[in-house]
Scaffold this motif. Structure first.
Motif, mmCIF file in Angstrom:
data_model
loop_
_atom_site.group_PDB
_atom_site.id
_atom_site.type_symbol
_atom_site.label_atom_id
_atom_site.label_comp_id
_atom_site.label_asym_id
_atom_site.label_seq_id
_atom_site.Cartn_x
_atom_site.Cartn_y
_atom_site.Cartn_z
ATOM 1 N N ASN A 109 0.793 -1.222 0.000
ATOM 2 C CA ASN A 109 0.000 0.000 0.000
ATOM 3 C C ASN A 109 0.833 1.283 0.000
ATOM 4 N N LEU A 110 2.102 1.176 -0.392
ATOM 5 C CA LEU A 110 2.947 2.368 -0.438
ATOM 6 C C LEU A 110 3.092 2.830 -1.882
ATOM 7 N N TYR A 111 3.155 4.141 -2.047
ATOM 8 C CA TYR A 111 3.369 4.725 -3.362
ATOM 9 C C TYR A 111 4.540 5.697 -3.292
ATOM 10 N N MET A 112 5.185 5.896 -4.438
ATOM 11 C CA MET A 112 6.280 6.852 -4.555
ATOM 12 C C MET A 112 7.458 6.482 -3.624
ATOM 13 N N HIS A 113 8.031 7.458 -2.905
ATOM 14 C CA HIS A 113 9.256 7.180 -2.145
ATOM 15 C C HIS A 113 9.311 8.090 -0.929
ATOM 16 N N GLY A 114 10.422 8.040 -0.202
ATOM 17 C CA GLY A 114 10.572 8.955 0.925
ATOM 18 C C GLY A 114 10.413 8.301 2.289
ATOM 19 N N VAL A 115 10.151 6.976 2.335
ATOM 20 C CA VAL A 115 10.117 6.282 3.621
ATOM 21 C C VAL A 115 11.562 6.233 4.143
ATOM 22 N N PRO A 116 11.800 6.565 5.429
ATOM 23 C CA PRO A 116 13.185 6.558 5.935
ATOM 24 C C PRO A 116 13.919 5.265 5.553
ATOM 25 N N LYS A 117 15.163 5.427 5.096
ATOM 26 C CA LYS A 117 15.934 4.308 4.544
ATOM 27 C C LYS A 117 15.932 3.082 5.451
ATOM 28 N N SER A 118 16.050 3.308 6.773
ATOM 29 C CA SER A 118 16.178 2.174 7.684
ATOM 30 C C SER A 118 14.945 1.271 7.680
ATOM 31 N N ILE A 119 13.780 1.813 7.360
ATOM 32 C CA ILE A 119 12.578 0.972 7.351
ATOM 33 C C ILE A 119 11.954 0.900 5.955
ATOM 34 N N ALA A 120 12.622 1.492 4.959
ATOM 35 C CA ALA A 120 12.045 1.532 3.603
ATOM 36 C C ALA A 120 12.040 0.145 2.966
ATOM 37 N N PRO A 121 11.032 -0.160 2.136
ATOM 38 C CA PRO A 121 11.063 -1.418 1.378
ATOM 39 C C PRO A 121 12.117 -1.304 0.276
ATOM 40 N N LYS A 122 12.640 -2.469 -0.157
ATOM 41 C CA LYS A 122 13.763 -2.455 -1.103
ATOM 42 C C LYS A 122 13.438 -1.752 -2.416
ATOM 43 N N GLU A 123 12.159 -1.718 -2.789
ATOM 44 C CA GLU A 123 11.782 -1.043 -4.043
ATOM 45 C C GLU A 123 12.239 0.421 -4.033
ATOM 46 N N GLN A 124 12.347 0.991 -2.830
ATOM 47 C CA GLN A 124 12.675 2.419 -2.752
ATOM 48 C C GLN A 124 14.184 2.708 -2.765
ATOM 49 N N TYR A 125 15.018 1.655 -2.616
ATOM 50 C CA TYR A 125 16.463 1.963 -2.657
ATOM 51 C C TYR A 125 17.286 1.054 -3.573
ATOM 52 N N GLU A 126 16.679 0.035 -4.186
ATOM 53 C CA GLU A 126 17.443 -0.775 -5.139
ATOM 54 C C GLU A 126 17.419 -0.084 -6.497
ATOM 55 N N ILE A 127 18.594 0.389 -6.920
ATOM 56 C CA ILE A 127 18.635 1.232 -8.115
ATOM 57 C C ILE A 127 19.553 0.671 -9.192
ATOM 58 N N PRO A 128 19.333 1.098 -10.442
ATOM 59 C CA PRO A 128 20.229 0.702 -11.532
ATOM 60 C C PRO A 128 21.467 1.618 -11.564
ATOM 61 N N PHE A 129 22.580 1.053 -12.018
ATOM 62 C CA PHE A 129 23.837 1.804 -12.158
ATOM 63 C C PHE A 129 24.446 1.304 -13.463
ATOM 64 N N LEU A 130 24.265 2.057 -14.546
ATOM 65 C CA LEU A 130 24.688 1.613 -15.872
ATOM 66 C C LEU A 130 25.915 2.399 -16.323
ATOM 67 N N VAL A 131 26.833 1.693 -16.970
ATOM 68 C CA VAL A 131 28.044 2.366 -17.448
ATOM 69 C C VAL A 131 28.359 1.915 -18.867
ATOM 70 N N TRP A 132 28.570 2.877 -19.746
ATOM 71 C CA TRP A 132 28.971 2.585 -21.124
ATOM 72 C C TRP A 132 30.267 3.337 -21.430
ATOM 73 N N THR A 133 31.186 2.675 -22.115
ATOM 74 C CA THR A 133 32.426 3.355 -22.492
ATOM 75 C C THR A 133 32.655 3.196 -24.000
ATOM 76 N N SER A 134 33.163 4.243 -24.620
ATOM 77 C CA SER A 134 33.409 4.173 -26.068
ATOM 78 C C SER A 134 34.556 3.209 -26.363
ATOM 79 N N ASP A 135 35.508 3.130 -25.423
ATOM 80 C CA ASP A 135 36.646 2.233 -25.586
ATOM 81 C C ASP A 135 36.269 0.846 -25.060
ATOM 82 N N LYS A 136 36.200 -0.116 -25.978
ATOM 83 C CA LYS A 136 35.743 -1.455 -25.583
ATOM 84 C C LYS A 136 36.754 -2.185 -24.697
ATOM 85 N N ASN A 137 37.983 -1.664 -24.659
ATOM 86 C CA ASN A 137 39.016 -2.340 -23.862
ATOM 87 C C ASN A 137 39.050 -1.913 -22.399
#
Ligand SMILES: [Zn+2]
Length: 509
Positions: free
Chosen positions: A443-471
């Motif tokens: 029954n929660l929407y959006m975000h802002g629940v204090p981190k210590s009690i927040a459900p994981k949906e609110q702090y599990e985030i993507p971290f994507l990295v692309w580099t032009s140099d394939k090496n």
């Protein structure tokens, strides 16, 4: 004697009378706005009733507290609020203004002569009948203050009632969130008191000196650029790159040399998440943030934003979506397309060899996800079109949200595309979200629940990295933090600094 007896009233009754007077005299525009922005039906009734109750109890609480603790001073302060509320209401009705933080900033910076030119005979009538009359009543009553025990009981009960109403209405929080600025600006006397305090606090915050980091040096003259895309409310488990069964990343899936790391945000709200991405270490202090640091040490730094909430920036090239709309008139400025316009060109035209670009997006910001992407990205349907998210079936909320992720996929991919045409440049694109998002789970929407009690949906985030140099090689990190951004950017731009921490650099040397 008779007269004296008539005006001898218990503090609780006086507070209640004042609270009712305050509700009746000053809140016609408030409820007009509420009625215009609820969809009627049972839920609309719940919202209206709750607001009336909250207002009555909260003001009762405040008046009681002021009178009991302040006695004559309390009376004076309450009388002043009636006078100011009358003036405020006059300006709301006559000039259709919103008493928000900006408005209070104007008030503090306006001379009396300017302000008085807005006042009229009608204003005077407001002042007399809605301000001075109730203020006189406050002074005329002879208050029976009662015992301290009663004071605690009454204060306690009103607090409990407020908490019960607030939590009983959790499903309507997105509605409140969406309308907060407007209804907050129409709530008297809270609009001008709270916004005055906020204005003064922000003034102080902006003048806060950041603690400088030790000077850095640029090690080589190779042309390199890093684009940091700051995501808004993007949760990891809705990216197909991380195993979501819906195809929300069709473009990025096809990108070679794109790495998708798991990461955890350090907060569940924008200002906290953004600060962590720009800080060199976990800290609540204000150290020189990454863009300021790089700019001071000779890197060309550009910040584009359709969002807000970053620590104070001290760079020359800061552009909001509104600035960019003027620069790129052919692009629809209502979506984040405006942020990515011509990003490749600004790198090409830079007079520096090291360029750092930040794109602070707002794509998945709720509650109206359906407004955050162009029509051709509405692949998952039907979508929720109400700000009262709980009145939509959960799947419709998810559909609208998933379309924002699909649009995010396009935005990131387009930036990568623009970077890959810059053959003279070594480029890196990093995408990190500020925090996650709840979509009706528990029954929660959006975000802002204090981190210590927040459900994981609110702090599990993507971290994507692309580099032009394939090496380019990455270290074997299982999970990243937002603090990895700072050191990894230094590393990609060949910036040498005493505070560089190799452990927090995601790249292999
Ligand atoms: Zn955010």
């Amino acid at each position: 004697m008779k007269k004296n007896k008539f005006f001898n009233i218990g503090i609780s009754r006086v507070s209640l009378i004042l609270s009712i007077i305050n509700l009746l005299l000053f809140h016609y525009p408030f409820f007009r706005h509420v009625f215009q922005n609820t969809e009627g039906g049972f839920n609309g009734m719940v919202i209206v009733t709750s607001l009336i109750l909250i207002m009555l109890v909260a003001n009762y609480f405040a008046f009681y507290l002021f009178l009991y603790l302040g006695r004559f001073v309390g009376k004076t302060l309450i009388a002043i609020t009636f006078i100011l509320s009358a003036v405020g209401l006059y300006f709301i009705n006559a000039y259709d203004i919103m008493i928000d933080e900006t408005m209070m900033g104007n008030v503090f910076n306006t001379k009396y002569s300017e302000a008085s030119s807005y006042f009229s005979l009608t204003g005077l009538l407001y002042l007399i009948f809605l301000g001075l009359l109730p203020a006189t009543f406050v002074f005329l009553v002879n208050i029976d203050y009662g015992k301290l025990r009663k004071f605690f009981a009454r204060i306690g009960i009103s607090l409990v009632i407020l908490i019960v109403i607030a939590f009983g209405n959790m499903t309507n929080w997105p509605w409140i969130d969406k309308n907060a600025t407007v209804i907050g600006s129409l709530l008297l006397p809270w609009s001008y008191t709270v916004n005055s305090v906020r204005y003064q606090m922000h003034q102080r915050e902006n003048n806060r000196k950041e603690i400088p980091l030790p000077d850095a040096t640029i090690k080589d003259s190779k042309k390199s650029v890093v684009v940091l895309i700051i995501g808004e409310s993007a949760r990891r488990d809705h990216f197909s790159l991380y195993g979501y069964q819906r195809q929300t990343n069709p473009r990025l899936k096809a990108r070679e040399s794109l790495r998708a790391f798991k990461a955890e945000s350090s907060a569940t709200y924008t200002t906290g998440g953004v600060k962590a991405m720009l800080d060199y270490t976990t800290t609540s202090k204000l150290y020189e943030i990454l863009p300021n640091y790089l700019y001071r040490n000779g890197v060309d730094v550009i910040w584009r934003s359709s969002n807000w909430g970053q620590p104070p920036l001290h760079i020359k090239k800061y552009y909001t979506d509104k600035d960019l709309a003027k620069k790129y008139p052919s692009i629809d400025p209502t979506h984040d397309d405006i942020l990515i316009a011509g990003v490749g060109d600004i790198v090409k035209s830079s007079d520096k060899n090291k360029v750092f670009i930040v794109l602070h997006t707002s794509t998945s910001h709720g509650p109206t996800y359906y407004k955050r992407y162009p029509a051709n990205f509405e692949k998952f349907t039907p979508v929720c079109r109400s700000v009262e998210m709980s009145s939509c079936p959960q799947q419709e909320v998810i559909n609208a949200y998933d379309n924002t992720i699909l649009y995010t996929d396009y935005l990131i991919d387009n930036v990568i595309e623009q970077m890959s045409t810059l053959t003279e440049w070594e480029s890196t694109v990093i995408y990190v979200s500020d925090h996650g998002e709840s979509l009706g789970e528990k029954n929660l929407y959006m975000h802002g629940v204090p981190k210590s009690i927040a459900p994981k949906e609110q702090y599990e985030i993507p971290f994507l990295v692309w580099t032009s140099d394939k090496n380019v090689k990455f270290k074997n990190n299982d999970e990243l933090l937002q603090y990895h951004v700072f050191h990894s950017v230094l590393s990609r731009l060949s910036v040498s600094s005493p505070i560089y921490n190799n452990e927090m650099d995601i790249f292999e040397k």
